[in-house]
Design a protein around this motif. Structure first.
Motif, PDB file in Angstrom:
ATOM      1  N   MET A   1      -8.466  23.496  12.596  1.00 44.02           N
ATOM      2  CA  MET A   1      -7.538  22.438  12.245  1.00 44.02           C
ATOM      3  C   MET A   1      -8.069  21.338  11.259  1.00 44.02           C
ATOM      4  O   MET A   1      -9.061  20.790  11.297  1.00 44.02           O
ATOM      5  N   ILE A   2      -6.990  21.012  10.480  1.00 38.00           N
ATOM      6  CA  ILE A   2      -7.575  19.926   9.400  1.00 38.00           C
ATOM      7  C   ILE A   2      -6.824  18.543   9.902  1.00 38.00           C
ATOM      8  O   ILE A   2      -5.603  18.476   9.891  1.00 38.00           O
ATOM      9  N   HIS A   3      -7.489  17.395  10.036  1.00 39.17           N
ATOM     10  CA  HIS A   3      -6.952  16.201  10.382  1.00 39.17           C
ATOM     11  C   HIS A   3      -6.715  15.245   8.958  1.00 39.17           C
ATOM     12  O   HIS A   3      -7.725  15.421   8.202  1.00 39.17           O
ATOM     13  N   ILE A   4      -5.674  14.803   8.849  1.00 39.29           N
ATOM     14  CA  ILE A   4      -5.418  13.844   7.875  1.00 39.29           C
ATOM     15  C   ILE A   4      -4.986  12.602   8.432  1.00 39.29           C
ATOM     16  O   ILE A   4      -4.180  12.339   9.387  1.00 39.29           O
ATOM     17  N   LEU A   5      -5.530  11.408   7.716  1.00 39.45           N
ATOM     18  CA  LEU A   5      -5.031  10.217   8.019  1.00 39.45           C
ATOM     19  C   LEU A   5      -4.018   9.640   7.024  1.00 39.45           C
ATOM     20  O   LEU A   5      -4.341   9.450   5.891  1.00 39.45           O
ATOM     21  N   VAL A   6      -2.872   9.480   7.243  1.00 42.67           N
ATOM     22  CA  VAL A   6      -1.812   8.892   6.467  1.00 42.67           C
ATOM     23  C   VAL A   6      -1.204   7.433   6.871  1.00 42.67           C
ATOM     24  O   VAL A   6      -0.870   7.167   8.129  1.00 42.67           O
ATOM     25  N   THR A   7      -1.538   6.636   5.755  1.00 44.99           N
ATOM     26  CA  THR A   7      -1.073   5.397   6.051  1.00 44.99           C
ATOM     27  C   THR A   7       0.553   5.198   5.487  1.00 44.99           C
ATOM     28  O   THR A   7       0.782   5.670   4.371  1.00 44.99           O
ATOM     29  N   ASP A   8       1.497   4.813   6.068  1.00 40.02           N
ATOM     30  CA  ASP A   8       2.739   4.799   6.006  1.00 40.02           C
ATOM     31  C   ASP A   8       3.229   3.524   5.149  1.00 40.02           C
ATOM     32  O   ASP A   8       2.172   2.728   4.997  1.00 40.02           O
ATOM     33  N   LEU A   9       4.355   3.360   4.767  1.00 42.29           N
ATOM     34  CA  LEU A   9       4.920   2.223   3.934  1.00 42.29           C
ATOM     35  C   LEU A   9       4.638   0.879   4.668  1.00 42.29           C
ATOM     36  O   LEU A   9       4.748   0.054   4.203  1.00 42.29           O
ATOM     37  N   GLY A  46       9.992  13.834  -7.258  1.00 40.79           N
ATOM     38  CA  GLY A  46       9.120  12.703  -7.093  1.00 40.79           C
ATOM     39  C   GLY A  46       9.064  12.005  -5.832  1.00 40.79           C
ATOM     40  O   GLY A  46       8.266  11.146  -5.629  1.00 40.79           O
ATOM     41  N   THR A  47       9.905  12.578  -4.903  1.00 36.04           N
ATOM     42  CA  THR A  47       9.974  11.724  -3.709  1.00 36.04           C
ATOM     43  C   THR A  47       8.875  12.181  -2.590  1.00 36.04           C
ATOM     44  O   THR A  47       8.955  11.952  -1.269  1.00 36.04           O
ATOM     45  N   CYS A  48       7.998  12.846  -3.121  1.00 36.82           N
ATOM     46  CA  CYS A  48       6.745  13.268  -2.022  1.00 36.82           C
ATOM     47  C   CYS A  48       5.496  12.523  -2.559  1.00 36.82           C
ATOM     48  O   CYS A  48       4.467  13.206  -2.319  1.00 36.82           O
ATOM     49  N   HIS A  49       5.792  11.500  -3.417  1.00 37.54           N
ATOM     50  CA  HIS A  49       4.512  10.889  -3.902  1.00 37.54           C
ATOM     51  C   HIS A  49       3.551  10.082  -3.144  1.00 37.54           C
ATOM     52  O   HIS A  49       4.167   9.547  -2.004  1.00 37.54           O
ATOM     53  N   VAL A  50       2.380  10.465  -3.214  1.00 39.01           N
ATOM     54  CA  VAL A  50       1.427   9.898  -2.314  1.00 39.01           C
ATOM     55  C   VAL A  50       0.264   9.291  -3.298  1.00 39.01           C
ATOM     56  O   VAL A  50      -0.005   9.832  -4.378  1.00 39.01           O
ATOM     57  N   TYR A  51      -0.611   8.573  -2.490  1.00 37.48           N
ATOM     58  CA  TYR A  51      -1.898   8.021  -3.128  1.00 37.48           C
ATOM     59  C   TYR A  51      -2.898   8.547  -2.242  1.00 37.48           C
ATOM     60  O   TYR A  51      -3.231   8.289  -0.957  1.00 37.48           O
ATOM     61  N   ILE A  52      -3.750   9.419  -2.947  1.00 35.38           N
ATOM     62  CA  ILE A  52      -4.827  10.042  -2.357  1.00 35.38           C
ATOM     63  C   ILE A  52      -6.157   9.145  -2.415  1.00 35.38           C
ATOM     64  O   ILE A  52      -6.320   8.684  -3.303  1.00 35.38           O
ATOM     65  N   ASP A  53      -6.793   8.922  -1.393  1.00 35.30           N
ATOM     66  CA  ASP A  53      -7.967   7.998  -1.116  1.00 35.30           C
ATOM     67  C   ASP A  53      -8.803   8.564  -2.343  1.00 35.30           C
ATOM     68  O   ASP A  53      -9.060   9.724  -2.379  1.00 35.30           O
ATOM     69  N   VAL A  54      -9.362   7.799  -3.183  1.00 35.10           N
ATOM     70  CA  VAL A  54     -10.251   7.834  -4.172  1.00 35.10           C
ATOM     71  C   VAL A  54     -11.417   9.082  -4.052  1.00 35.10           C
ATOM     72  O   VAL A  54     -11.694   9.528  -4.936  1.00 35.10           O
ATOM     73  N   ASP A  55     -11.897   8.767  -2.657  1.00 38.06           N
ATOM     74  CA  ASP A  55     -12.931   9.546  -2.521  1.00 38.06           C
ATOM     75  C   ASP A  55     -12.506  10.980  -2.267  1.00 38.06           C
ATOM     76  O   ASP A  55     -13.310  11.857  -2.078  1.00 38.06           O
ATOM     77  N   TRP A  56     -11.191  11.341  -1.999  1.00 38.06           N
ATOM     78  CA  TRP A  56     -10.887  12.508  -1.841  1.00 38.06           C
ATOM     79  C   TRP A  56     -10.110  13.285  -3.144  1.00 38.06           C
ATOM     80  O   TRP A  56      -9.890  14.545  -3.015  1.00 38.06           O
ATOM     81  N   LEU A  57      -9.986  12.281  -4.182  1.00 39.76           N
ATOM     82  CA  LEU A  57      -9.201  12.888  -5.129  1.00 39.76           C
ATOM     83  C   LEU A  57      -9.566  13.947  -5.823  1.00 39.76           C
ATOM     84  O   LEU A  57      -8.923  15.120  -6.147  1.00 39.76           O
ATOM     85  N   SER A  92     -11.807  22.233   3.516  1.00 38.15           N
ATOM     86  CA  SER A  92     -12.626  21.088   3.253  1.00 38.15           C
ATOM     87  C   SER A  92     -12.012  19.564   3.285  1.00 38.15           C
ATOM     88  O   SER A  92     -12.598  18.697   3.095  1.00 38.15           O
ATOM     89  N   HIS A  93     -10.733  19.738   3.520  1.00 41.69           N
ATOM     90  CA  HIS A  93      -9.664  18.514   3.524  1.00 41.69           C
ATOM     91  C   HIS A  93      -9.874  17.731   4.832  1.00 41.69           C
ATOM     92  O   HIS A  93      -9.245  16.616   5.203  1.00 41.69           O
ATOM     93  N   ASP A  94     -10.554  18.084   5.850  1.00 44.31           N
ATOM     94  CA  ASP A  94     -10.660  17.703   7.016  1.00 44.31           C
ATOM     95  C   ASP A  94     -11.060  16.090   6.981  1.00 44.31           C
ATOM     96  O   ASP A  94     -12.155  15.983   6.306  1.00 44.31           O
ATOM     97  N   GLY A  95     -10.255  15.227   7.329  1.00 44.13           N
ATOM     98  CA  GLY A  95     -10.623  13.879   7.310  1.00 44.13           C
ATOM     99  C   GLY A  95     -10.025  13.195   6.036  1.00 44.13           C
ATOM    100  O   GLY A  95     -10.024  11.891   5.596  1.00 44.13           O
ATOM    101  N   LEU A  96      -9.069  13.746   5.422  1.00 49.69           N
ATOM    102  CA  LEU A  96      -8.400  13.624   4.294  1.00 49.69           C
ATOM    103  C   LEU A  96      -7.756  11.932   4.443  1.00 49.69           C
ATOM    104  O   LEU A  96      -7.009  11.957   5.668  1.00 49.69           O
ATOM    105  N   LYS A  97      -7.702  11.340   3.532  1.00 49.97           N
ATOM    106  CA  LYS A  97      -7.138  10.187   3.836  1.00 49.97           C
ATOM    107  C   LYS A  97      -5.984   9.871   2.438  1.00 49.97           C
ATOM    108  O   LYS A  97      -6.405  10.019   1.400  1.00 49.97           O
ATOM    109  N   LEU A  98      -4.899   9.366   3.023  1.00 50.24           N
ATOM    110  CA  LEU A  98      -3.730   9.237   1.732  1.00 50.24           C
ATOM    111  C   LEU A  98      -2.885   8.002   2.265  1.00 50.24           C
ATOM    112  O   LEU A  98      -2.821   7.760   3.507  1.00 50.24           O
TER     113      LEU A  98
END
Ligand code: FES
Length: 104
Positions: A1-9, A46-57, A92-98
């Motif tokens: 399982m891959i965990h992702i931390l997502v900050t909403d608007l 373009g309504t799926c636009h996200v900012y990927i945390d720079v460490d994960w880019l 490898s994206h486990d812990g991804l932040k966006l």
């Protein structure tokens, strides 16, 4: 399982999970606070636009021309902007932040 931390608007952080091979856009549009992803992944809205945390880019392949052409239209685009419909999860994206980008 891959965990992702997502900050909403609203600045709220959500811990969601997916699996290798999942489309990031598909995971995000399941949520009310996520991305509408109106075109369903055709790289035309373009309504799926996200900012990927720079460490994960660099963990994702670089943008292709159709993705970049669309991002270039938006005033909200930054150096870490991506269209989530073009991004596929790897183990490898486990812990991804966006962060969800505002609609332009
Ligand atoms: S879902 Fe429309 S561009 Fe990604």
């Amino acid at each position: 399982m891959i965990h992702i931390l997502v900050t909403d608007l609203d600045g709220q952080v959500h811990d969601i999970h997916g699996h290798e091979g999942d489309s990031l856009m598909e995971l995000l549009r399941e949520h009310e606070w996520g991305t509408p992803a109106v075109c369903g992944g055709l790289c035309s809205c373009g309504t799926c636009h996200v900012y990927i945390d720079v460490d994960w880019l660099d963990t994702f392949p670089p943008t292709e021309s159709d993705e970049q052409d669309l991002l270039d239209v938006f005033s909200s685009t930054t150096g870490n902007s991506r269209l989530s419909c073009q991004l596929v999860l790897q183990a490898s994206h486990d812990g991804l932040k966006l962060t969800i980008a505002p609609e332009d």
